[in-house]
Design a protein around this motif. Structure first.
Motif, PDB file in Angstrom:
ATOM      1  N   ALA A  56       0.818  -1.223   0.000  1.00 50.94           N
ATOM      2  CA  ALA A  56       0.000   0.000   0.000  1.00 50.94           C
ATOM      3  C   ALA A  56       0.847   1.267   0.000  1.00 50.94           C
ATOM      4  O   ALA A  56       1.804   1.378   0.759  1.00 50.94           O
ATOM      5  CB  ALA A  56      -0.919   0.002   1.214  1.00 50.94           C
ATOM      6  N   GLY A  57       0.512   2.184  -0.874  1.00 56.46           N
ATOM      7  CA  GLY A  57       1.215   3.461  -0.941  1.00 56.46           C
ATOM      8  C   GLY A  57       2.538   3.364  -1.685  1.00 56.46           C
ATOM      9  O   GLY A  57       3.256   4.345  -1.815  1.00 56.46           O
ATOM     10  N   MET A  58       2.862   2.145  -2.164  1.00 57.73           N
ATOM     11  CA  MET A  58       4.166   1.954  -2.822  1.00 57.73           C
ATOM     12  C   MET A  58       4.012   1.360  -4.219  1.00 57.73           C
ATOM     13  O   MET A  58       2.913   1.079  -4.663  1.00 57.73           O
ATOM     14  CB  MET A  58       5.032   1.032  -1.968  1.00 57.73           C
ATOM     15  N   ASP A  59       5.145   1.107  -4.843  1.00 60.39           N
ATOM     16  CA  ASP A  59       5.147   0.493  -6.171  1.00 60.39           C
ATOM     17  C   ASP A  59       5.043  -1.023  -6.019  1.00 60.39           C
ATOM     18  O   ASP A  59       5.889  -1.633  -5.377  1.00 60.39           O
ATOM     19  CB  ASP A  59       6.445   0.857  -6.898  1.00 60.39           C
ATOM     20  N   ALA A  60       3.990  -1.609  -6.602  1.00 63.01           N
ATOM     21  CA  ALA A  60       3.765  -3.056  -6.480  1.00 63.01           C
ATOM     22  C   ALA A  60       3.956  -3.754  -7.817  1.00 63.01           C
ATOM     23  O   ALA A  60       3.527  -4.891  -7.994  1.00 63.01           O
ATOM     24  CB  ALA A  60       2.365  -3.308  -5.939  1.00 63.01           C
ATOM     25  N   THR A  61       4.630  -3.079  -8.765  1.00 65.35           N
ATOM     26  CA  THR A  61       4.788  -3.656 -10.110  1.00 65.35           C
ATOM     27  C   THR A  61       5.459  -5.028 -10.067  1.00 65.35           C
ATOM     28  O   THR A  61       4.959  -5.977 -10.663  1.00 65.35           O
ATOM     29  CB  THR A  61       5.614  -2.717 -11.014  1.00 65.35           C
ATOM     30  N   ASP A  62       6.586  -5.117  -9.345  1.00 67.45           N
ATOM     31  CA  ASP A  62       7.331  -6.382  -9.329  1.00 67.45           C
ATOM     32  C   ASP A  62       6.504  -7.509  -8.723  1.00 67.45           C
ATOM     33  O   ASP A  62       6.460  -8.616  -9.269  1.00 67.45           O
ATOM     34  CB  ASP A  62       8.646  -6.220  -8.559  1.00 67.45           C
TER      35      ASP A  62
END
Ligand code: HEM
Length: 132
Positions: A56-62
């Motif tokens: 949450a609130g971050m980059d979760a692409t990976d």
């Protein structure tokens, strides 16, 4: 892409709770990451709310790419886009470079497989003749 708003990563980072959960995910080939409001999806996610809240609130692409989500999952994802991530030209360039580097690494990795297989066969043949 219907993403007419842009948010800074600091702004996205504030939305990191169960009541208000945003994620950053870069669709494959996109130059700018998208921002998603997945608050309403938390209870529906087949992979559980926990993994979404972890990012949450971050980059979760990976994380999103690593588990190999289906086409349906990608379609579902598109429903929650609220805008784009606000990034500087410099950051954009860095991201593009990282993406290309990743692709190059993948291509190189794919090319090694057959080479190693051929080497193993050659060694086996050489080994066979040397023991004759
Ligand atoms: C809004 C974003 C997301 C959507 C729309 C979504 C959608 C889905 C869907 C539809 C599935 C069922 C399998 C499939 O169709 O591929 C699934 C499974 C799964 N997702 Fe997501 N996902 C999202 C984000 C994430 C993230 C960020 C993670 C990891 C941190 C994650 C981890 C998983 C896992 C582990 C499963 C497998 C569950 C299982 O097989 O029991 N997902 N997701």
């Amino acid at each position: 892409m219907g993403a007419d708003k842009s948010y800074s990563s600091a702004e996205v980072a504030k939305h990191n709770t169960e009541e208000d959960c945003w994620l950053i995910i870069s669709p494959p080939g996109a130059t700018t990451p998208n921002v998603y409001n997945v608050t309403k999806y938390l209870d529906e996610h087949p992979g559980g709310a926990e993994v979404l809240l972890d990012a949450a609130g971050m980059d979760a692409t990976d994380q999103f790419e690593d588990i190999g989500h289906s086409g349906d999952a990608r379609k579902e994802l598109a429903k929650y886009v609220i805008g784009e991530l606000k990034i500087t030209e410099e950051e954009k360039k860095k991201m593009e470079e990282e993406r290309l580097a990743k692709e190059a690494a993948k291509a190189a990795g794919g090319g090694m497989g057959p080479i190693i297989a051929i080497l193993v066969v050659l060694l086996a043949v050489a080994g066979y003749f040397m023991t004759q």
